[in-house]
Motif scaffolding. Structure first.
Motif, PDB file in Angstrom:
ATOM      1  N   VAL A 164       0.834  -1.200   0.000  1.00  0.00           N
ATOM      2  CA  VAL A 164       0.000   0.000   0.000  1.00  0.00           C
ATOM      3  C   VAL A 164       0.870   1.252   0.000  1.00  0.00           C
ATOM      4  N   ARG A 165       1.893   1.258   0.832  1.00  0.00           N
ATOM      5  CA  ARG A 165       2.765   2.423   0.925  1.00  0.00           C
ATOM      6  C   ARG A 165       3.449   2.709  -0.404  1.00  0.00           C
ATOM      7  N   THR A 166       3.786   1.656  -1.143  1.00  0.00           N
ATOM      8  CA  THR A 166       4.421   1.851  -2.446  1.00  0.00           C
ATOM      9  C   THR A 166       3.520   2.660  -3.371  1.00  0.00           C
ATOM     10  N   ARG A 167       2.215   2.434  -3.276  1.00  0.00           N
ATOM     11  CA  ARG A 167       1.273   3.156  -4.144  1.00  0.00           C
ATOM     12  C   ARG A 167       1.145   4.628  -3.740  1.00  0.00           C
ATOM     13  N   PHE A 168       1.596   4.967  -2.523  1.00  0.00           N
ATOM     14  CA  PHE A 168       1.543   6.350  -2.071  1.00  0.00           C
ATOM     15  C   PHE A 168       2.865   7.086  -2.309  1.00  0.00           C
ATOM     16  N   SER A 169       3.844   6.434  -2.930  1.00  0.00           N
ATOM     17  CA  SER A 169       5.161   7.042  -3.133  1.00  0.00           C
ATOM     18  C   SER A 169       5.429   7.214  -4.624  1.00  0.00           C
ATOM     19  N   PRO A 170       6.169   8.271  -5.004  1.00  0.00           N
ATOM     20  CA  PRO A 170       6.544   8.437  -6.410  1.00  0.00           C
ATOM     21  C   PRO A 170       7.471   7.308  -6.845  1.00  0.00           C
ATOM     22  N   ALA A 171       7.244   6.740  -8.010  1.00  0.00           N
ATOM     23  CA  ALA A 171       7.992   5.563  -8.467  1.00  0.00           C
ATOM     24  C   ALA A 171       9.068   5.954  -9.481  1.00  0.00           C
ATOM     25  N   MET A 172      10.208   5.259  -9.402  1.00  0.00           N
ATOM     26  CA  MET A 172      11.269   5.392 -10.394  1.00  0.00           C
ATOM     27  C   MET A 172      11.508   4.020 -11.016  1.00  0.00           C
ATOM     28  N   ARG A 173      11.770   4.010 -12.303  1.00  0.00           N
ATOM     29  CA  ARG A 173      12.011   2.748 -13.007  1.00  0.00           C
ATOM     30  C   ARG A 173      13.328   2.842 -13.765  1.00  0.00           C
ATOM     31  N   TRP A 174      14.060   1.714 -13.816  1.00  0.00           N
ATOM     32  CA  TRP A 174      15.364   1.669 -14.457  1.00  0.00           C
ATOM     33  C   TRP A 174      15.373   0.537 -15.477  1.00  0.00           C
ATOM     34  N   ASP A 175      15.950   0.810 -16.607  1.00  0.00           N
ATOM     35  CA  ASP A 175      16.027  -0.199 -17.655  1.00  0.00           C
ATOM     36  C   ASP A 175      17.258  -1.074 -17.426  1.00  0.00           C
ATOM     37  N   ARG A 176      17.310  -1.686 -16.252  1.00  0.00           N
ATOM     38  CA  ARG A 176      18.433  -2.551 -15.882  1.00  0.00           C
ATOM     39  C   ARG A 176      17.880  -3.796 -15.194  1.00  0.00           C
ATOM     40  N   PRO A 177      18.486  -4.958 -15.432  1.00  0.00           N
ATOM     41  CA  PRO A 177      17.996  -6.183 -14.778  1.00  0.00           C
ATOM     42  C   PRO A 177      18.268  -6.216 -13.281  1.00  0.00           C
ATOM     43  N   MET A 178      19.295  -5.475 -12.849  1.00  0.00           N
ATOM     44  CA  MET A 178      19.638  -5.467 -11.428  1.00  0.00           C
ATOM     45  C   MET A 178      19.923  -4.035 -10.982  1.00  0.00           C
ATOM     46  N   VAL A 179      19.195  -3.605  -9.944  1.00  0.00           N
ATOM     47  CA  VAL A 179      19.414  -2.294  -9.335  1.00  0.00           C
ATOM     48  C   VAL A 179      19.580  -2.531  -7.840  1.00  0.00           C
ATOM     49  N   VAL A 180      20.766  -2.197  -7.295  1.00  0.00           N
ATOM     50  CA  VAL A 180      21.053  -2.546  -5.905  1.00  0.00           C
ATOM     51  C   VAL A 180      20.890  -1.328  -5.003  1.00  0.00           C
ATOM     52  N   ASP A 181      20.641  -1.615  -3.735  1.00  0.00           N
ATOM     53  CA  ASP A 181      20.463  -0.543  -2.752  1.00  0.00           C
ATOM     54  C   ASP A 181      20.915  -1.057  -1.393  1.00  0.00           C
ATOM     55  N   LYS A 182      21.094  -0.127  -0.473  1.00  0.00           N
ATOM     56  CA  LYS A 182      21.550  -0.443   0.880  1.00  0.00           C
ATOM     57  C   LYS A 182      20.768   0.406   1.861  1.00  0.00           C
ATOM     58  N   HIS A 183      20.472  -0.171   3.023  1.00  0.00           N
ATOM     59  CA  HIS A 183      19.822   0.590   4.097  1.00  0.00           C
ATOM     60  C   HIS A 183      20.434   0.180   5.428  1.00  0.00           C
ATOM     61  N   SER A 184      20.537   1.156   6.322  1.00  0.00           N
ATOM     62  CA  SER A 184      21.006   0.876   7.679  1.00  0.00           C
ATOM     63  C   SER A 184      19.983   1.361   8.681  1.00  0.00           C
ATOM     64  N   MET A 185      19.750   0.563   9.722  1.00  0.00           N
ATOM     65  CA  MET A 185      18.876   0.992  10.810  1.00  0.00           C
ATOM     66  C   MET A 185      19.554   2.033  11.686  1.00  0.00           C
ATOM     67  N   GLY A 186      20.861   2.238  11.514  1.00  0.00           N
ATOM     68  CA  GLY A 186      21.549   3.351  12.156  1.00  0.00           C
ATOM     69  C   GLY A 186      21.778   3.168  13.645  1.00  0.00           C
ATOM     70  N   GLY A 187      22.164   4.281  14.263  1.00  0.00           N
ATOM     71  CA  GLY A 187      22.431   4.283  15.693  1.00  0.00           C
ATOM     72  C   GLY A 187      23.884   4.133  16.048  1.00  0.00           C
ATOM     73  N   VAL A 188      24.770   3.992  15.023  1.00  0.00           N
ATOM     74  CA  VAL A 188      26.200   3.823  15.285  1.00  0.00           C
ATOM     75  C   VAL A 188      26.947   5.042  14.756  1.00  0.00           C
ATOM     76  N   PRO A 189      27.588   5.830  15.606  1.00  0.00           N
ATOM     77  CA  PRO A 189      28.356   6.976  15.111  1.00  0.00           C
ATOM     78  C   PRO A 189      29.476   6.536  14.175  1.00  0.00           C
ATOM     79  N   GLY A 190      29.814   7.421  13.234  1.00  0.00           N
ATOM     80  CA  GLY A 190      30.795   7.045  12.221  1.00  0.00           C
ATOM     81  C   GLY A 190      30.125   6.097  11.245  1.00  0.00           C
ATOM     82  N   SER A 191      30.681   4.938  11.031  1.00  0.00           N
ATOM     83  CA  SER A 191      30.073   3.883  10.200  1.00  0.00           C
ATOM     84  C   SER A 191      29.596   4.428   8.856  1.00  0.00           C
ATOM     85  N   ARG A 192      30.360   5.346   8.261  1.00  0.00           N
ATOM     86  CA  ARG A 192      29.920   5.976   7.019  1.00  0.00           C
ATOM     87  C   ARG A 192      30.320   5.123   5.815  1.00  0.00           C
TER      88      ARG A 192
END
Length: 597
Positions: free
Chosen positions: A249-277
């Motif tokens: 449902v949330r996806t339908r409420f967000s602007p969508a981007m599409r890429w003409d690539r078979p693989m598009v990678v991403d990373k997310h961190s839950m955070g809370g650790v100073p530095g760790s950039r």
């Protein structure tokens, strides 16, 4: 005729409620639907501040004795009164907006037919800056006013919170939106009310029901107190199927981007650790290898730097979708601020409520995070789940359970998700604060002998996992070798430089030259580094607003130190902020030393 609403506006010193009320009066006062109450105050007419009716203390007491006030109270050596005539406006169906006092909320609720509290809020550092700007208090007095404990708002009285952290125009817009949203609900209650009631009773909702309920939330048909109750219930009763439904449902409420690539990678961190950039190292490695990684990142909320804050030391991060597509076409990657890209009005509504209440919303966060990855066109996502005493996940077991949920929900959404549980018990790298963290990143990318080993190692761990998704690499071990090669031969550094040029190179920011060294009070070894406390000191020094402010760590856990050795150096945005940070550091809790026997 339905009776009108009495809007009672409260907020701490520096929140700016007077300015918001005046801005709203200029736009709503002529509509005939809203009356802005004029207070009676025991100070002369024409005195600085709001437009009011000035009276003497004797005149005020006489009016109160004659029953001329609907409400009256005393604060800061003055008496305040709101006219009893306001009841006639409410009975005629008009809405009243009144500047009030937090401790008068209960009495106001007993005297008007329908009370709604508008709480104007702002971050502590914003409050302190505004109080200092008045010129009546010094930095220590301003800090004391901000930290002063105030009574909690009643949970059974309808409340709308207005975040006034930004510009005055933004604050006025939010204030008016909050008032008008309540007025709309008053005229037309939400049709999804039975679904909210079901969720509050602990029942599960399906995808269609969540879409109905969330749409009403986005359109402002619920009060903050009702949304708070919903979020509390969702944090306690949210099945795996509901997490999937919410993500869709949330996806339908967000602007969508599409890429003409078979693989598009991403990373997310839950955070809370100073530095760790590590993102500023991982993304260039991945781009140098040839995979597509359009990374959107957040700014700091409670930490000393977010990924977007750090990247902004080097390049523009406030990119439009078109600029992101151009950067990715040119370099294969970007590191942009998600504010203009993955903007979700639903998150804006929810975050305004969850942050001050500190609601544990980790399962809700899974739906939020993965829906954004879907909307961003990602196919493969790696998630960093640090655990430790000061992070969002206190134990390894909690982190492992969340990792399994991320991977299961991702699979049901059609995403390949790998969640890694990592040690969040201490900072990663030496720098805490945007420019200092970028310095560490450059040391790693340049192969400098000064590069923090833990930062390099964590970046390689994540880069290896991502590169292993490439069929031509095929394994984590091969991914590790490839990542090390791209670091060692300078290809990753060159990729970062291309990204900086594509996004818009900025004049580099150096760590502030205003410094203060914190030294060991005795001989011993470093027992514990409290990342949360260190980040608090760095923020007090001016990070992340001032990119050059922060902390430079000089010791690691278990290091042997002699009395007088430097444990860390504080870089201050100004002399005042440096002194404030130094005072905060004096209790020695940031780095615990175990004395040698």
């Amino acid at each position: 005729m339905a009776q009108g609403i009495f809007f009672f506006v409260v907020g701490p010193s520096g929140a700016g409620k007077d300015s918001l009320i005046e801005g709203a009066r200029a736009r709503l006062g002529s509509t005939g639907r809203y009356l802005f109450a004029r207070r009676t105050i025991t100070r002369p007419n024409g005195a600085p501040g709001e437009d009011h009716t000035g009276v003497t203390a004797e005149q005020f007491q006489a009016s109160a004795a004659a029953g001329e006030f609907l409400l009256s109270w005393h604060a800061h050596g003055l008496s305040y009164g709101l006219s009893a005539d306001l009841l006639q406006v409410l009975e005629a169906g008009g809405h009243v907006i009144a500047n009030g006092s937090r401790r008068m909320i209960r009495e106001a609720a007993a005297r008007v037919p329908q009370l709604v509290v508008i709480e104007v809020t702002a971050a502590p550092e914003v409050l302190a800056a505004r109080i200092l700007g008045r010129g009546r208090e010094n930095a220590e007095q301003a800090s004391a006013r901000v930290l002063r404990q105030v009574d909690a708002l009643p949970t059974d009285i309808q409340t709308q919170r207005v975040d006034n952290d930004g510009t005055l125009a933004e604050g006025i817009d939010r204030f008016i939106d909050a008032v008008q949203a309540v007025a709309r609900r008053h005229a037309c209650p939400p049709t999804s009310q039975p679904l909210l009631a079901r969720k509050l009773q602990g029942h599960a909702l399906d995808e269609m029901q969540y879409e109905w309920l969330l749409r009403d939330i986005i359109e402002g048909r619920y009060a903050d107190s009702e949304i708070s109750a919903f979020l509390v219930s969702a944090s306690q009763h949210l099945s795996d199927a509901e997490v999937v439904a919410l993500a869709k449902v949330r996806t339908r409420f967000s602007p969508a981007m599409r890429w003409d690539r078979p693989m598009v990678v991403d990373k997310h961190s839950m955070g809370g650790v100073p530095g760790s950039r590590i993102t500023l190292i991982v993304v260039p490695i991945v781009a140098a290898h040839g995979l597509v990684m359009p990374k959107t990142s957040s700014r700091a909320i409670t930490s000393a730097a977010g990924t977007a804050d750090a990247m902004e030391v080097l390049a523009e991060v406030e990119l439009t979708p078109e600029q992101v597509r151009r950067c990715v076409a040119e370099t294969g990657a970007c590191i942009a601020c998600n504010g203009r890209l993955n903007h979700s009005h639903l998150d804006e509504v929810m975050n305004t409520i969850t942050r001050p209440l500190r609601i544990d919303s980790t399962r809700w966060a899974v739906a939020s995070i993965l829906s954004k990855k879907l909307a961003a066109g990602s196919t493969h996502v790696i998630v960093d789940l640090p655990f430790g005493p000061r992070t969002k996940l206190a134990t390894r077991e909690q982190a492992q359970a969340l990792a399994e949920l991320f991977e299961q929900v991702g699979a049901l959404l059609g995403l390949t998700v790998v969640a890694l549980v990592t040690d969040g018990s201490r900072p990663v790298g030496r720098g805490i604060g945007p420019a200092l963290e970028v310095r560490d990143v450059r040391w790693v990318l340049e192969g400098s002998l000064q590069a923090p080993a833990d930062l390099r190692e964590k970046a390689l761990l994540f880069a290896a996992r991502i590169l292993a998704w490439d069929p031509q690499v095929g394994s984590i071990e091969a991914g590790r070798r490839r990542a090390e090669q791209l670091l060692d031969d300078g290809c990753a550094l060159a990729a970062l430089e291309r990204m900086i040029d594509a996004q818009g190179r900025r004049a580099p920011v150096m760590p502030s030259a205003l410094t203060c060294a914190v030294r060991a009070p005795c001989d011993g070894h470093v027992g514990q580094l409290d990342g949360w406390r260190l980040a608090e000191i760095a923020r007090c020094a001016g990070a992340p607003r001032d990119k050059g402010a922060g902390i430079d760590l000089k010791v690691n856990k278990d290091a042997l130190v002699a009395q007088g050795d430097v444990l860390y150096v504080i870089h201050g945005a100004s002399a005042d902020s440096l002194e404030s940070a130094a005072r905060l550091a004096r209790d020695g809790s940031a780095i615990a030393l175990v004395a040698l026997r």
